[in-house]
Design an enzyme around this catalytic site. Structure first.
Site, PDB file in Angstrom:
ATOM      1  N   ASP A 117      15.896   4.199   9.566  1.00  0.00           N
ATOM      2  CA  ASP A 117      16.821   3.113   9.247  1.00  0.00           C
ATOM      3  C   ASP A 117      18.195   3.475   9.818  1.00  0.00           C
ATOM      4  O   ASP A 117      18.366   4.523  10.445  1.00  0.00           O
ATOM      5  CB  ASP A 117      16.847   2.851   7.743  1.00  0.00           C
ATOM      6  CG  ASP A 117      17.336   4.051   6.961  1.00  0.00           C
ATOM      7  OD1 ASP A 117      17.774   5.047   7.580  1.00  0.00           O
ATOM      8  OD2 ASP A 117      17.275   4.010   5.730  1.00  0.00           O
ATOM      9  N   ASP A 152       7.926  -0.984   4.272  1.00  0.00           N
ATOM     10  CA  ASP A 152       8.168   0.383   3.798  1.00  0.00           C
ATOM     11  C   ASP A 152       8.714   0.289   2.390  1.00  0.00           C
ATOM     12  O   ASP A 152       9.332  -0.718   2.022  1.00  0.00           O
ATOM     13  CB  ASP A 152       9.218   1.105   4.648  1.00  0.00           C
ATOM     14  CG  ASP A 152      10.623   0.717   4.213  1.00  0.00           C
ATOM     15  OD1 ASP A 152      11.066  -0.387   4.570  1.00  0.00           O
ATOM     16  OD2 ASP A 152      11.261   1.484   3.458  1.00  0.00           O
ATOM     17  N   CYS A 176     -11.790   3.958  -5.736  1.00  0.00           N
ATOM     18  CA  CYS A 176     -11.052   4.590  -4.637  1.00  0.00           C
ATOM     19  C   CYS A 176     -11.854   5.764  -4.094  1.00  0.00           C
ATOM     20  O   CYS A 176     -12.423   6.547  -4.855  1.00  0.00           O
ATOM     21  CB  CYS A 176      -9.691   5.070  -5.149  1.00  0.00           C
ATOM     22  SG  CYS A 176      -8.699   5.888  -3.886  1.00  0.00           S
ATOM     23  N   CYS A 221     -10.466   8.120  -2.087  1.00  0.00           N
ATOM     24  CA  CYS A 221      -9.549   9.140  -1.571  1.00  0.00           C
ATOM     25  C   CYS A 221      -9.954  10.518  -2.089  1.00  0.00           C
ATOM     26  O   CYS A 221     -10.709  10.644  -3.056  1.00  0.00           O
ATOM     27  CB  CYS A 221      -8.097   8.817  -1.931  1.00  0.00           C
ATOM     28  SG  CYS A 221      -7.541   9.316  -3.570  1.00  0.00           S
ATOM     29  N   CYS A 236      -9.380  11.038  -5.847  1.00  0.00           N
ATOM     30  CA  CYS A 236     -10.317  10.343  -6.740  1.00  0.00           C
ATOM     31  C   CYS A 236     -11.726  10.915  -6.635  1.00  0.00           C
ATOM     32  O   CYS A 236     -12.495  10.852  -7.591  1.00  0.00           O
ATOM     33  CB  CYS A 236     -10.299   8.842  -6.460  1.00  0.00           C
ATOM     34  SG  CYS A 236      -8.767   8.074  -7.051  1.00  0.00           S
ATOM     35  N   HIS A 272      -2.645   9.852  -3.896  1.00  0.00           N
ATOM     36  CA  HIS A 272      -3.456   8.687  -4.269  1.00  0.00           C
ATOM     37  C   HIS A 272      -2.703   7.378  -4.048  1.00  0.00           C
ATOM     38  O   HIS A 272      -3.254   6.420  -3.492  1.00  0.00           O
ATOM     39  CB  HIS A 272      -3.924   8.773  -5.723  1.00  0.00           C
ATOM     40  CG  HIS A 272      -4.479   7.471  -6.197  1.00  0.00           C
ATOM     41  ND1 HIS A 272      -5.754   7.047  -5.870  1.00  0.00           N
ATOM     42  CD2 HIS A 272      -3.910   6.451  -6.880  1.00  0.00           C
ATOM     43  CE1 HIS A 272      -5.946   5.832  -6.357  1.00  0.00           C
ATOM     44  NE2 HIS A 272      -4.847   5.445  -6.977  1.00  0.00           N
TER      45      HIS A 272
END
Lengths: 383, 383
Positions: A95, A272, A310, A312, A315, A341
């Site tokens: 930014d 974002d 999930c 991931c 998880c 996560h």
């Protein structure tokens, strides 16, 4: 000369109008719509670059204001740029520092030349101008740079907002001039930021001013600053049609699951937000069944994963009971797990959004996701 | 019935007398001499199990006292034991809780039955006995359990120490009885702890008492509690010969590089300490050239690795300047990097020690290592 940043449109969802595409950058290609994890101080809090790659993060955002203060752009210059400093070889967006100057610093004074303010850490007097914001970002070497703008608070009256939009346009021109002067425009792309608050005429004025300057991408700024969600969606509805179709469109500071979907439906490609990482450090998780405060006592003996649906690493491996234990003990590893996560959840959500665009069914996907997450309930929480 | 823990002697260093061996446990085999990272609350602070495996940690230590308080052994029981709770499938050693009861808790009262004390977090009244310490460790399911002992402060007078040693021996007998009663002795091995402070006669008395009980391994307790290094080395010199040659020997609470080498030379096989992880969180690193406080200003523009001679992931990837920046900003990832490096450094040191034993040159290795690290300097720091 090849442009640093180009947008490739793949298709438009027949049901929703959302765009599927790719943004090509000097450090690789990004599938859109997508979400960017925020690495404020050259690190996505608690995560390693390997963690970010394992969760398929395509790009991260880093903050010019914070890096300017610590460690200072000279050190990053000596390191060979931000990618090298932090060992991240994929795209980076920075930014301009403007938002932080307005939200974090004390005693700021806005002039035509730039903004005088005090460092929020040391109290030291500093000055940030469009040229300086470019110079710092040139040193950082981000793939996508952002123009220096004013982001007025919500609500701001029409006359203040109009003057601000006009100054932001003049600053955008100076940013572009400085960027061209630097000779870096083949390796870094500079995006313009459309401001104007909730005022349609000012959004139009801002978009007209900026598109005339022909940036390789455009952001919608000044949203997610406290206005209701329906205001944000309404502003997007009249703003995104003002933005070129052949350039990426970035909605700044938005990261709640509902707003990501609603933004994509309104033609946004990039998002974002610190939300997923910030709430993770408070023991709060995003799951397919809604918000889950894993630090709560009711999870003390719950050996199921954060999110049953999930896949991931967290998880597949750890229980709510273990994660709660770590967070109650303020063990860093607990915050690593919730952060991983939550970021995975949003990145995976954007994958599902892209698939739904491909399948022309993003409105159906939205309905099902909102129902399951609980966004359709009365008094639904924001995330 | 196969014993849970067995020791396999490979060879003795002809130059130093140090032992090279293997400890076989229900969760795998450990090369000795070795160092155990400490995972107090079912996590080695800032590290993931994957991090620990990547650095070749063979076994970790976890603390019975802390886990008893948080999350409580019942939750770990429901999880299926500590290995499952924290996703660590390699060996775990748990201490007995005794050391923490004596060092952390308030208002403790020692009786023949056990120790009454107050929880250092909540103030709640608690009672820990040899039987209770075994019961908690049975629930945790550690590969190696430790007997409940008293660890008197340094210095303690001979008469206090003698009474303490005798009580610790009686407690050891009760620990063993409880362990046998549980039927867990084929899957968990219980080590005895030799106490006696700096008194040779009491170390002998303690060793005689405990070896008569035939534990599968023995620890030297009550060292590294504030005594000078030469006292520790002297005590080891007369204590390790009292310990069976066919059982592993564990020196508790020792983790400075010099003491690891000096302990191995005196016949020790196992070590643990919070030192590498604790100093890491203060921005201090162990390197082949000595102690390095990476948070110091002089490293702000130093783009070399923490340790030029280290081949760990951190040293191959990140600069001192980046790590210093993270630590100055209190970014968790900085502490991950220093923790990873420090643990790797000690694990790698023990690999070098094992190689030197194999090559019959551990005294030469010691001399070279001490010289390079700076331990031979006057007023050398402990780590």
């Amino acid at each position: 000369m090849t442009a640093a940043i180009t947008y490739e449109h793949i298709k438009t969802c027949k049901q929703s109008g959302a765009r599927l595409g790719r943004v090509h950058t000097p450090h690789g290609t990004i599938e859109t719509p997508m979400f960017m994890p925020v690495g404020t101080l050259a690190t996505v809090k608690t995560m390693s670059p390997e963690d970010l790659k394992a969760m398929d993060a395509q790009i991260i955002l880093s903050n010019t204001y914070h890096l300017w203060l610590r460690p200072g752009e000279e050190i990053i210059k000596e390191a060979g740029g931000l990618h090298q400093f932090m060992n991240w070889d994929k795209p980076i967006l920075t930014d301009s520092g403007g938002f932080q100057v307005f939200s974090l610093s004390d005693l700021r004074k806005i002039t035509e030349e730039g903004v005088h303010f005090r460092n929020h850490l040391s109290g030291e007097k500093l000055f940030l101008s469009p040229e300086k914001a470019m110079q710092i970002q040139h040193v950082l070497g981000s793939d996508i740079m952002m123009a220096f703008d004013e982001c007025p608070p919500y609500p701001a009256d029409h006359s203040y907002m109009k003057a601000s939009v006009e100054r932001t346009s003049r600053w955008a021109e100076r940013c572009l001039a400085e960027h061209k002067r630097s000779g870096k425009d083949s390796v870094q792309g500079l995006f313009g930021i459309i401001q104007g608050g909730e005022y349609e005429d000012l959004r139009k004025q801002s978009a007209n001013d900026l598109t005339a300057l022909d940036f390789p991408g455009y952001a919608v700024g000044g949203l997610s600053v406290g206005e209701p969600k329906d205001v944000m969606n309404h502003v997007l509805e009249f703003t995104t049609p003002l933005m070129p179709e052949d350039k990426p469109r970035y909605l700044m500071g938005v990261g709640s699951p509902d707003s990501l979907i609603d933004g994509a439906i309104r033609g946004i490609d990039m998002f974002d937000c610190v939300l997923p990482t910030r709430i993770a450090r408070n023991g709060t998780c995003m799951t397919s069944a809604g918000r889950l405060v894993v630090r709560n006592a009711k999870y003390a003996r719950d050996f199921s994963p954060l999110d049953e649906k999930c896949d991931c690493h967290v998880c597949r491996t750890y229980s709510r009971a273990y994660i709660r234990h770590l967070i109650k003990c303020e063990e860093t590893f607990g915050f690593r797990l919730t952060t991983y996560h939550n970021l995975y959840f949003l990145l995976n959500l954007m994958k599902q959004v892209r698939q739904a665009i491909m399948d022309d069914c993003l409105l159906d996907f939205r309905e099902q996701f909102f129902e399951e997450y609980g966004f359709n309930k009365e008094n639904a929480r924001n995330f």
